[in-house]
Structure formats: C-alpha cells, structure tokens
Motif scaffolding. Structure first.
Motif: not given
Ligand SMILES: [Fe+2]
Length: 390
Positions: A183-185, A189-191, A194-196, A334-336
């Motif tokens: 799902e994450n990869s 929407y999240h990139a 989540l990723h500062t 963060e994805d981990g």
């Molecule tokens: Fe990510």
C-alpha cells in the motif's frame, strides 16, 4: 494482516499463483555460471546463467531432505552441492550426482530404478523485460509483456534505455505485514505529508504536476511528479508537520541533481503486482522487492543501479542521493515505521474492521493533474481479492 491461514494462502495463491515476480537484473548474472539467490514470497530461489547464456530460476531446496542448497547471496559456480548429503545439481537444476548412489562395496546405495531425472530442483518459468528478470510458478499466466502491459513496459524502457551497473544493496527489516508496504509504495497521497524531507526541501509535493498510471485493472501502478512545476502556497500555513519553515542543510550536496529524462519527471514510483517496486527518485534508480517473513514481519530488498557510462559527477550524485532512501534514508525510514504503527494498532480488531480508501472516489483509472488519490491502492486490493478469491 492478522490471520495465519490467510498468510499461508497468499504464498500459494499470490506468490505461486498467476503472477510474474521480480527476481533480479540480468547484469547481476554477467557470465555463464553466475548465480544470485533471492526469494519469491517465502520460497528461496536461485537464479543462474547457464553455459549457453540462458537464465534459469530454481527453488533453492535440495530434493533429498529439503535443505537450503545455495547459502550465498551471489557468486560463480559450475554446480550446486548440498552440504547435507552432497547431492549435486547443474545450473539448470538437473540432479547431476548423488553421493554413494551405488552404495559401498556393492551394498546399500539407491535402488537401481532410482532415476535422477525425476529429482531435479523445481523450476520457475523465466522472462526478462529490458534486462529486468521475472519468474513465475504458473503455467497459465500470460507472457511477461502482456502481464506488465504497454504503459509499464514503456516505463521500464524509459529507465533501462542503456546498459546499467549495480551500485549496491540495502536490506530493510520491517515489523509489519508485507501488504502494508505494498500500500505504502503505491500511495502518492502520503509522500509529502509523512516525509518531512520531501516536503520541506520541496522534492515532492502534491502541488507539482504529476499523475498516476494504472495497468492490468490496477494491479500495476505508477505515480509520478515533475519537480520543476511546483506551485507555492498550498502547504504553507496548513499545519502539516512535514513542512518545516526556515531550515536548511549544512551540506547541500544532497540536493545536487541533474535532470536525466526529457519528460521532466523527477520522481516515478512504479509498482508491479505483487511485490516489486521500481523507483526513480531524482538520480537514484532502484528495484525494491518485498520479502514476507511472517504474518507481521517482512524485509525490503533494494538493488541500486546507475548507468555504465555515468560520468564521475553523476555517479557521485547517485551515491549521495542514495541517502534519501533505504533503511536509514531521510525519506524511506518513515515508510519502515508507519507500517509498524499500523501493525501495532490492529491487534485485536474484529475480522470485519476496515480502513478507508476513498481519496479520489472509487475509480481505478489513470489520471493526470492530481495525486491526492488512493486509486493505486484500490488497484492493488482488486488484484489481491481476485487471486485470493475474496
Ligand atoms: Fe513514503
């Protein structure tokens, strides 16, 4: 995510089902006798290059007692000999020798009717697209290019347009079910939320031109963005924690980059069902492969590459930017973590509990202009349900 029976069925219906699984790059098998070990789902696999140059994929499990046959990550050999009882297999998986097959002094040994030809290693079908090697346990799945479809094949052609060279590997341990990373990869929407690092240093924001491409009814997807098109304003003042104002880098060489592709795309994340991710993040190029290890544990294997003819400055950019990704990467660390946050929170949920996947409506279609969508995730679950029969 919590059901051992479903986990077991996934091995059979997904990874050993009618799919093509990423195995390795052809360039990792440079000469006859080269081999590399990997996994398809949990199944250990050896990929070999035979004397005639052909590539074979074999289950890495001795036919005798089931011991792992090849214990090395890669290398060069004429044959594989099991340490347990010295059964020996050639590069195509044929059983070439059984220690003491005739017994000792005419006593013991295998019966006369024992036929070595019946005890070779289990083989996968193998095919390559632009030097990227895939394997399947299925006899019925369509050929590789039909499975990938024209848009996914075109993207492989875009990146693998000249000879590549492997630059290194990362292995990232994740305390979550493999599907949470799938799902994450796929999730554009999240990139930038989540990723500062992405949002703060304006490497990836939803206010850049971009889009998603879906193929095979959404089984495979790609999301992409064009860094030079970013519009100002929409993140500032929103309170999104990933946008940190007034910070800089003491060493800005991490942000040094070169536009390599004339389509203006600076980030392209391509996900091939079930477990392969192909990435271009500025000048980092990589294949990622998910390896499920248990219901709540998986590993992500990264193969980073560049082109053989990289000039020294571009090669250095690729190596420096490799710090953006991987287990300790400024972005993918963060994805981990988020997969584990989900895994930690879903213990004890009822079987009919569900998450929300409505960004962008209910469609699973290619779009340009907006990446505020979860169409790519809906595509993954469509393929999953189709194969699992849910
Ligand atoms: Fe990510």
């Amino acid at each position: 995510m919590n059901d051992p029976e479903i986990y077991r069925l996934e091995q059979e219906r997904i990874f050993q089902g009618p799919v093509w699984n990423y195995l390795c790059l052809e360039v990792e098998l440079p000469q006859p006798g080269s081999f590399r070990t990997t996994r398809v789902g949990e199944t250990p696999v050896i990929v070999t290059r035979d004397k005639d140059g052909s590539i074979h994929a074999l289950v890495n499990r001795c036919s005798h007692k089931g011991a792992m046959l090849c214990l090395e990550a890669c290398g060069h050999t004429k044959a594989f000999t099991c340490v347990y009882h010295a059964w020996t297999y050639d590069l195509t998986g044929q059983l070439a020798g059984v220690a003491f097959q005739q017994g000792i002094n005419g006593k013991g040994g295998m019966p006369p009717e024992f036929d070595r030809a019946q005890h070779g290693l289990r083989r996968l079908r193998v095919a390559s697209c632009c030097g990227v090697v895939f394997g399947t346990f299925s006899e019925t799945v369509e050929d590789l290019e039909s499975y990938l479809g024209p848009a996914m094949t075109a993207h492989f052609r875009r990146v693998f347009h000249k000879p590549v060279e492997v630059l290194g590997y990362h292995h990232q341990a994740m305390n979550n079910n493999w599907k949470l990373y799938m799902e994450n990869s796929r999730d554009p929407y999240h990139a930038s939320i989540l990723h500062t690092f992405f949002a703060t240093f304006k490497l990836n924001r939803l206010t850049m031109d971009g889009g998603i491409t879906v193929e095979h009814g959404g089984w495979h997807t790609m999301n992409f963005s064009k860094g030079a098109t970013m519009r100002q304003g929409e993140y500032e003042g929103t309170g999104i924690r990933s946008v940190v104002e007034d910070v800089g880098l003491a060493d800005s060489s991490l942000l040094a980059r070169r536009q390599e592709f004339d389509d203006g795309i600076t980030i392209a994340i391509q996900s091939i069902f079930p477990g392969c991710v192909h990435q271009q993040i500025y000048n980092t190029l990589a294949l990622r492969q998910i390896v499920p290890q248990a219901l709540d544990r998986s590993e992500l294997h990264w193969t980073l590459f560049g082109y053989k003819d990289d000039d020294p400055e571009l090669r250095q950019m690729r190596l420096t930017q490799a710090n953006l990704i991987g287990p300790a990467g400024y972005v993918s660390m963060e994805d981990g973590s988020v997969g584990e946050y989900v895994q930690r929170a879903i213990g004890g949920v009822s079987r009919d509990a569900c998450s929300v996947m409505e960004m962008g409506g209910s469609e699973i279609a290619s779009t340009t202009g907006s990446r505020a969508t979860e169409a790519t995730l809906r595509g993954f679950w469509t393929g999953y349900r189709e194969l699992m029969g849910f």
